[in-house]
Design an enzyme around this catalytic site. Structure first.
Site, PDB file in Angstrom:
ATOM      1  N   GLU A   1      36.074  33.893 -65.334  1.00 56.87           N
ATOM      2  CA  GLU A   1      34.900  33.067 -65.035  1.00 56.87           C
ATOM      3  C   GLU A   1      34.603  32.097 -66.159  1.00 56.87           C
ATOM      4  O   GLU A   1      34.808  32.396 -67.326  1.00 56.87           O
ATOM      5  CB  GLU A   1      33.678  33.962 -64.808  1.00 56.87           C
ATOM      6  CG  GLU A   1      33.780  34.704 -63.506  1.00 56.87           C
ATOM      7  CD  GLU A   1      32.509  35.455 -63.152  1.00 56.87           C
ATOM      8  OE1 GLU A   1      32.321  35.743 -61.979  1.00 56.87           O
ATOM      9  OE2 GLU A   1      31.701  35.767 -64.053  1.00 56.87           O
TER      10      GLU A   1
ATOM     11  N   CYS B   1      31.360  27.128 -71.201  1.00 60.56           N
ATOM     12  CA  CYS B   1      31.443  28.445 -71.809  1.00 60.56           C
ATOM     13  C   CYS B   1      32.725  29.084 -71.260  1.00 60.56           C
ATOM     14  O   CYS B   1      32.835  29.332 -70.065  1.00 60.56           O
ATOM     15  CB  CYS B   1      30.194  29.207 -71.381  1.00 60.56           C
ATOM     16  SG  CYS B   1      30.126  30.866 -71.977  1.00 60.56           S
TER      17      CYS B   1
ATOM     18  N   CYS C   1      36.827  42.947 -71.191  1.00 65.23           N
ATOM     19  CA  CYS C   1      36.715  43.055 -72.653  1.00 65.23           C
ATOM     20  C   CYS C   1      36.832  44.526 -73.029  1.00 65.23           C
ATOM     21  O   CYS C   1      36.264  45.380 -72.353  1.00 65.23           O
ATOM     22  CB  CYS C   1      35.364  42.499 -73.119  1.00 65.23           C
ATOM     23  SG  CYS C   1      35.116  42.649 -74.906  1.00 65.23           S
TER      24      CYS C   1
ATOM     25  N   CYS D   1      30.261  46.804 -74.938  1.00 67.43           N
ATOM     26  CA  CYS D   1      28.850  46.767 -75.340  1.00 67.43           C
ATOM     27  C   CYS D   1      28.005  47.156 -74.126  1.00 67.43           C
ATOM     28  O   CYS D   1      28.273  46.692 -73.013  1.00 67.43           O
ATOM     29  CB  CYS D   1      28.453  45.374 -75.824  1.00 67.43           C
ATOM     30  SG  CYS D   1      29.469  44.828 -77.204  1.00 67.43           S
TER      31      CYS D   1
ATOM     32  N   CYS E   1      26.313  44.500 -71.669  1.00 65.98           N
ATOM     33  CA  CYS E   1      27.116  43.367 -71.213  1.00 65.98           C
ATOM     34  C   CYS E   1      27.929  43.726 -69.966  1.00 65.98           C
ATOM     35  O   CYS E   1      28.621  44.748 -69.944  1.00 65.98           O
ATOM     36  CB  CYS E   1      28.042  42.949 -72.354  1.00 65.98           C
ATOM     37  SG  CYS E   1      29.263  41.715 -71.888  1.00 65.98           S
TER      38      CYS E   1
ATOM     39  N   GLY F   1      35.228  38.409 -72.718  1.00 64.22           N
ATOM     40  CA  GLY F   1      36.239  38.787 -73.705  1.00 64.22           C
ATOM     41  C   GLY F   1      35.845  38.558 -75.137  1.00 64.22           C
ATOM     42  O   GLY F   1      34.842  37.911 -75.441  1.00 64.22           O
TER      43      GLY F   1
ATOM     44  N   SER G   1      32.164  32.941 -80.604  1.00 64.15           N
ATOM     45  CA  SER G   1      31.247  34.060 -80.803  1.00 64.15           C
ATOM     46  C   SER G   1      32.065  35.345 -80.856  1.00 64.15           C
ATOM     47  O   SER G   1      32.950  35.565 -80.031  1.00 64.15           O
ATOM     48  CB  SER G   1      30.265  34.103 -79.629  1.00 64.15           C
ATOM     49  OG  SER G   1      29.448  35.253 -79.718  1.00 64.15           O
TER      50      SER G   1
ATOM     51  N   CYS H   1      24.707  34.435 -70.057  1.00 65.57           N
ATOM     52  CA  CYS H   1      25.427  35.262 -71.031  1.00 65.57           C
ATOM     53  C   CYS H   1      25.416  36.719 -70.603  1.00 65.57           C
ATOM     54  O   CYS H   1      24.393  37.250 -70.215  1.00 65.57           O
ATOM     55  CB  CYS H   1      24.731  35.235 -72.394  1.00 65.57           C
ATOM     56  SG  CYS H   1      24.565  33.632 -73.087  1.00 65.57           S
TER      57      CYS H   1
HETATM   58  N1  SAH Z   1      32.711  38.940 -77.130  1.00 65.98           N
HETATM   59  C1  SAH Z   1      32.054  37.897 -77.815  1.00 65.98           C
HETATM   60  C2  SAH Z   1      31.862  36.651 -76.991  1.00 65.98           C
HETATM   61  C3  SAH Z   1      31.409  36.803 -75.558  1.00 65.98           C
HETATM   62  S1  SAH Z   1      29.797  37.421 -75.277  1.00 65.98           S
HETATM   63  C4  SAH Z   1      30.730  38.374 -78.373  1.00 65.98           C
HETATM   64  O1  SAH Z   1      30.266  39.445 -77.992  1.00 65.98           O
HETATM   65  O2  SAH Z   1      30.177  37.682 -79.215  1.00 65.98           O
HETATM   66  C5  SAH Z   1      28.745  36.018 -75.491  1.00 65.98           C
HETATM   67  C6  SAH Z   1      27.299  36.363 -75.874  1.00 65.98           C
HETATM   68  O3  SAH Z   1      26.543  36.901 -74.763  1.00 65.98           O
HETATM   69  C7  SAH Z   1      27.247  37.405 -76.973  1.00 65.98           C
HETATM   70  O4  SAH Z   1      26.322  37.106 -77.972  1.00 65.98           O
HETATM   71  C8  SAH Z   1      26.801  38.615 -76.180  1.00 65.98           C
HETATM   72  O5  SAH Z   1      26.290  39.573 -76.988  1.00 65.98           O
HETATM   73  C9  SAH Z   1      25.818  38.005 -75.206  1.00 65.98           C
HETATM   74  N2  SAH Z   1      25.433  38.909 -74.122  1.00 65.98           N
HETATM   75  C10 SAH Z   1      26.125  39.960 -73.638  1.00 65.98           C
HETATM   76  N3  SAH Z   1      25.425  40.585 -72.669  1.00 65.98           N
HETATM   77  C11 SAH Z   1      24.261  39.912 -72.531  1.00 65.98           C
HETATM   78  C12 SAH Z   1      23.111  40.058 -71.671  1.00 65.98           C
HETATM   79  N4  SAH Z   1      23.063  41.009 -70.761  1.00 65.98           N
HETATM   80  N5  SAH Z   1      22.111  39.171 -71.811  1.00 65.98           N
HETATM   81  C13 SAH Z   1      22.167  38.181 -72.716  1.00 65.98           C
HETATM   82  N6  SAH Z   1      23.221  37.984 -73.541  1.00 65.98           N
HETATM   83  C14 SAH Z   1      24.255  38.847 -73.463  1.00 65.98           C
HETATM   84 FE1  SF4 Z   2      30.574  43.051 -76.167  1.00 58.50          FE
HETATM   85 FE2  SF4 Z   2      31.148  40.414 -76.142  1.00 58.50          FE
HETATM   86 FE3  SF4 Z   2      32.847  42.197 -75.104  1.00 58.50          FE
HETATM   87 FE4  SF4 Z   2      30.543  41.729 -73.863  1.00 58.50          FE
HETATM   88  S1  SF4 Z   2      32.188  40.286 -74.159  1.00 58.50           S
HETATM   89  S2  SF4 Z   2      31.488  43.749 -74.250  1.00 58.50           S
HETATM   90  S3  SF4 Z   2      29.179  41.360 -75.618  1.00 58.50           S
HETATM   91  S4  SF4 Z   2      32.233  42.062 -77.252  1.00 58.50           S
END
Ligand code: SAH
Ligand code: SF4
Length: 346
Positions: free
Chosen positions: A81, A102, A109, A113, A116, A167, A199, A339
């Site tokens: 996406e 984006c 990934c 987290c 996410c 990712g 990021s 995000c």
């Molecule tokens: N993996 C990398 C890049 C992709 S995530 C990272 O984690 O930085 C891009 C951003 O979206 C990150 O800051 C992530 O923490 C944030 N994000 C993830 N889940 C989210 C959510 N449910 N609401 C808002 N931001 C979120």
């Molecule tokens: Fe965590 Fe970024 Fe991977 Fe989502 S995409 S699981 S925020 S590292």
């Protein structure tokens, strides 16, 4: 789309033919080789057959029209996406505004987290360089065809790229970096390094490598908690790369590059949004080239977003302590394009 064959097909041709072909795809954003009229009909047919340019995508436009999501189906059937976010530029309306894409660097990934949606998918695989640039090609074509047709006097193009889709970009460093070089190349996308951001959840090796690169793109760190106890609950990777180590490597990066670093902090109700969390955050963020980017939690079915009142109280504490911060504008949550909402299993 399959660009991998391009060099092989043009091997027997004079060198400038490859340059012409690359310019047509990466600068003029043609979507079919029949548009490359500088090639013979025979060569165009061959290219269309062996190096097709079609991108198989499903497109969703948000109600406000400023956010567009594309779900691209890759050659092996997996999906990725990517999202376009459009900001008008009131000072230069003729310039087509700021158009940020984006991009995803992996399908799924591996870092899991909790907040996410991508994390829930696990890792399917990393994307190739071509699969990364294809996402930006797609939106350049979209802007050229859909948007520009309404305003032919304006040149619309992708002006910014952020690696904040699916990712962890630093777990696919080589392909991500190769893509960044092509985005930055003045012969192709011509996107300035200051308009490209990566990021990361805090992969130390990636931050160290980035510090050594000649192109100084923007770095953002997903922080989301002011201490390891909470961070390791929300982001399992914190156990491997705890805060102190991440911040130490970031400081080395800053010493070397003199660049600002952004720390992303998603505000989650009753999880990381109390006054105490804000105060703790101020303590670790009080450094000259650090700045905090507050993000409103986008629903992924687990937690709730902080209330408006809470966000305000949190911001007040940062302000009182003179911590530099910005709050991210929320784009496209009606089309799951915000995000953390990227998930191609749905
Ligand atoms: N993996 C990398 C890049 C992709 S995530 C990272 O984690 O930085 C891009 C951003 O979206 C990150 O800051 C992530 O923490 C944030 N994000 C993830 N889940 C989210 C959510 N449910 N609401 C808002 N931001 C979120
Ligand atoms: Fe965590 Fe970024 Fe991977 Fe989502 S995409 S699981 S925020 S590292």
């Amino acid at each position: 789309m399959d660009l991998d064959n391009l060099e092989r097909i043009l091997e027997g041709e004079p060198k400038y033919r490859l340059t012409q072909a690359k310019e047509a795809v990466l600068k003029n954003f043609i979507s079919n080789w029949s548009e490359a009229t500088f090639f013979t009909k025979e060569l165009r047919d061959k290219l269309n057959k062996e190096c097709p340019l079609e991108i198989n995508a499903q497109v969703l436009v948000s109600k406000t029209g400023d956010s567009v999501k594309a779900r691209i189906t890759l050659a092996d059937g997996l999906q990725t996406e990517t999202v376009l976010m459009r900001h008008a530029d009131p000072l230069r309306p003729e310039a087509g505004g700021r158009n940020t894409v984006c991009v995803s660097s992996q399908v799924g990934c591996p870092l899991g987290c909790l907040f996410c949606a991508t994390g829930k998918m696990g890792l399917k695989r990393s994307l190739t360089t071509n699969e990364i640039i294809e996402q930006v090609i797609f939106f350049n074509r979209y802007l050229k065809k859909i948007i520009q047709s309404e305003r032919p006097d304006i040149l619309y193009k992708v002006t910014n790229v952020t690696f904040m889709g699916m990712g962890e970009p630093f777990l696919n460093y080589e392909n991500v970096w190769e893509a960044i070089k092509i985005f930055n190349d003045y012969k192709y996308f011509n996107i300035g390094v200051r308009s490209i951001s990566i990021s990361t959840a805090g992969i130390l090796e990636g931050i160290k490598k980035l510090a050594e690169e000649k192109l100084h793109v923007n770095l953002a760190i997903s922080l989301h908690a002011p201490n390891d106890k909470l961070r390791s609950e929300l982001m399992p990777i914190d156990k491997k790369y705890p805060l102190e180590k991440v911040l130490k490597v970031v400081d080395e990066y800053i010493a070397k590059t003199k660049r600002k670093v952004m720390f992303e902090y998603v505000l989650i109700k009753d999880v990381n949004d109390t006054d105490n969390h804000a105060k703790e955050l101020c303590k670790i963020m009080d450094k000259k080239l650090y700045f905090v980017n507050l993000i409103l939690y986008n629903d992924t079915g687990i937690y709730q977003a902080s209330t408006t009142q809470r966000v305000k109280a949190f911001r007040n504490i940062l302000e009182k302590e003179k911590i530099r911060y910005t709050q991210r504008y929320r784009f496209g949550d009606d089309i799951s394009a915000a995000c953390g909402q990227f998930n191609t299993k749905k």
